[in-house]
Design an enzyme around this catalytic site. Structure first.
Site, PDB file in Angstrom:
ATOM      1  N   ASP A 268       0.873  -1.166   0.000  1.00  0.00           N
ATOM      2  CA  ASP A 268       0.000   0.000   0.000  1.00  0.00           C
ATOM      3  C   ASP A 268       0.920   1.228   0.000  1.00  0.00           C
ATOM      4  OD1 ASP A 268      -2.243   1.756   0.547  1.00  0.00           O
ATOM      5  OD2 ASP A 268      -1.516   1.814   2.609  1.00  0.00           O
TER       6      ASP A 268
ATOM      7  N   ASP B  53      -0.263   5.161   0.797  1.00  0.00           N
ATOM      8  CA  ASP B  53      -0.563   6.181   1.805  1.00  0.00           C
ATOM      9  C   ASP B  53      -0.641   5.574   3.200  1.00  0.00           C
ATOM     10  OD1 ASP B  53      -0.863   8.524   0.113  1.00  0.00           O
ATOM     11  OD2 ASP B  53      -2.551   7.436  -0.749  1.00  0.00           O
TER      12      ASP B  53
HETATM   13  C1  XBP Z   1      -5.391   6.308   0.546  1.00  0.00           C
HETATM   14  C2  XBP Z   1      -6.513   7.081   0.011  1.00  0.00           C
HETATM   15  C3  XBP Z   1      -6.266   8.138  -0.965  1.00  0.00           C
HETATM   16  C4  XBP Z   1      -5.479   9.343  -0.491  1.00  0.00           C
HETATM   17  C5  XBP Z   1      -5.650  10.490  -1.463  1.00  0.00           C
HETATM   18  O1  XBP Z   1      -5.504   4.961   0.138  1.00  0.00           O
HETATM   19  O2  XBP Z   1      -7.635   6.833   0.350  1.00  0.00           O
HETATM   20  O3  XBP Z   1      -7.511   8.589  -1.388  1.00  0.00           O
HETATM   21  O4  XBP Z   1      -5.959   9.773   0.768  1.00  0.00           O
HETATM   22  O5  XBP Z   1      -5.325  10.140  -2.745  1.00  0.00           O
HETATM   23  P1  XBP Z   1      -4.246   3.949   0.166  1.00  0.00           P
HETATM   24  P2  XBP Z   1      -6.137  10.737  -4.001  1.00  0.00           P
HETATM   25  O6  XBP Z   1      -3.712   3.972   1.566  1.00  0.00           O
HETATM   26  O7  XBP Z   1      -4.854   2.639  -0.206  1.00  0.00           O
HETATM   27  O8  XBP Z   1      -3.240   4.421  -0.846  1.00  0.00           O
HETATM   28  O9  XBP Z   1      -6.574  12.114  -3.639  1.00  0.00           O
HETATM   29  O10 XBP Z   1      -5.149  10.724  -5.146  1.00  0.00           O
HETATM   30  O11 XBP Z   1      -7.314   9.828  -4.246  1.00  0.00           O
HETATM   31 MG    MG Z   2      -3.059   3.203   3.335  1.00  0.00          MG
END
Ligand code: XBP
Ligand code: MG
Length: 254
Positions: A9, A11
């Site tokens: 993953d 973020d």
């Molecule tokens: C993280 C998210 C993303 C980010 C923002 O998901 O939910 O939406 O917060 O990114 P993960 P965008 O941990 O699975 O990566 O604004 O580009 O959608």
């Molecule tokens: Mg995440």
């Protein structure tokens, strides 16, 4: 089944991108668009329950902006606003604003040295991943065989789609993979795709329910920076940080 691939993953797992990255970029985009919306640290923590930036903005409008004059093409309006947000986020990353979480670079390097296959399975926009891998992670983008990101699948996490997409591209069975995640929604996604999962939580996700995870840590740790492990089995074998040997033992014990 031998461990053949690590699926990461982005973020919250590779880096703490949310509070001081995405949140700042959303607020900058709102200001640029003339909106008085302010996503505070605590409000943003609640909004994180909705994965995907465009989906999160729509949810915010629907639940917290009763007086917002909706443009006729609300979807297009949100998409444009989100493009501005992506520009702000990638600029912030290129300025060196987001650091890798402890132990992530080391583990990536170990896995690469050992010939494991690497992939990304994320909800975030592809440009964000590229910016992050090429700056905060010293240009390792090409270490990842598949970068599954954003709108490439119909349903974002907690749906299984993005993990299934990545494994299908790699021709890999879930039994040969291990996922690294940080959140409840991420864990639901990887487990629904049948992938054993390690959780490395952060300030926003520390109180999430991680039932079903193979191992839960507060960060991956380093030889001189022990992590806290929540694990009831014996495979941790006195380990104080997460390395490839530990991941292989975990995988073998499932
Ligand atoms: C993280 C998210 C993303 C980010 C923002 O998901 O939910 O939406 O917060 O990114 P993960 P965008 O941990 O699975 O990566 O604004 O580009 O959608
Ligand atoms: Mg995440």
């Amino acid at each position: 089944m031998p461990l053949e691939a690590l699926l990461f993953d982005v973020d919250g797992t590779l880096a703490d991108t949310e509070r001081d990255g995405h949140r700042i970029a959303y607020n900058a985009a709102f200001a640029e668009a003339g909106l008085d919306w302010d996503w505070t640290v605590s409000l943003y923590g609640e909004l994180l329950a909705i994965t995907g930036g465009k989906e999160r903005i729509l949810h915010y409008i629907e639940t917290q902006c009763p007086n917002f004059q909706r443009p006729p093409d609300l979807k297009g309006y949100i998409a444009d606003l989100h493009d501005i947000k992506t520009r702000h986020f990638t600029q912030l990353v290129h300025r060196g604003g987001i650091a890798a979480r402890p132990g992530v670079k080391r583990l990536l390097f170990e896995a690469r040295q050992a010939g494991l296959r690497l992939a990304i399975a994320t909800t975030t926009t592809p440009e964000n991943v590229q910016a992050l891998l090429n700056t905060s992670f010293d240009g390792v983008e090409d270490w990842f065989e598949v970068i599954g990101a954003g709108d490439v699948v119909p349903n974002k996490k907690p749906a299984a789609d993005i993990y299934s997409y990545v494994m299908e591209k790699m021709g890999l069975h879930p039994d040969r993979c291990l996922a690294l995640e940080d959140s409840f929604n991420g864990l639901q996604s990887s487990l629904a795709a049948g992938v054993q999962t390690l959780i490395s939580y952060n300030a926003y996700t520390q109180d999430h329910d991680f039932s079903g995870a193979a191992l839960v840590v507060d960060h991956l740790g380093e030889p001189d920076m022990p992590c806290q492990m929540t694990y009831t089995g014996t495979v941790s074998n006195g380990a104080t940080y997460v390395d490839l040997e530990l991941l292989k033992r975990l995988h073998g014990a499932q």
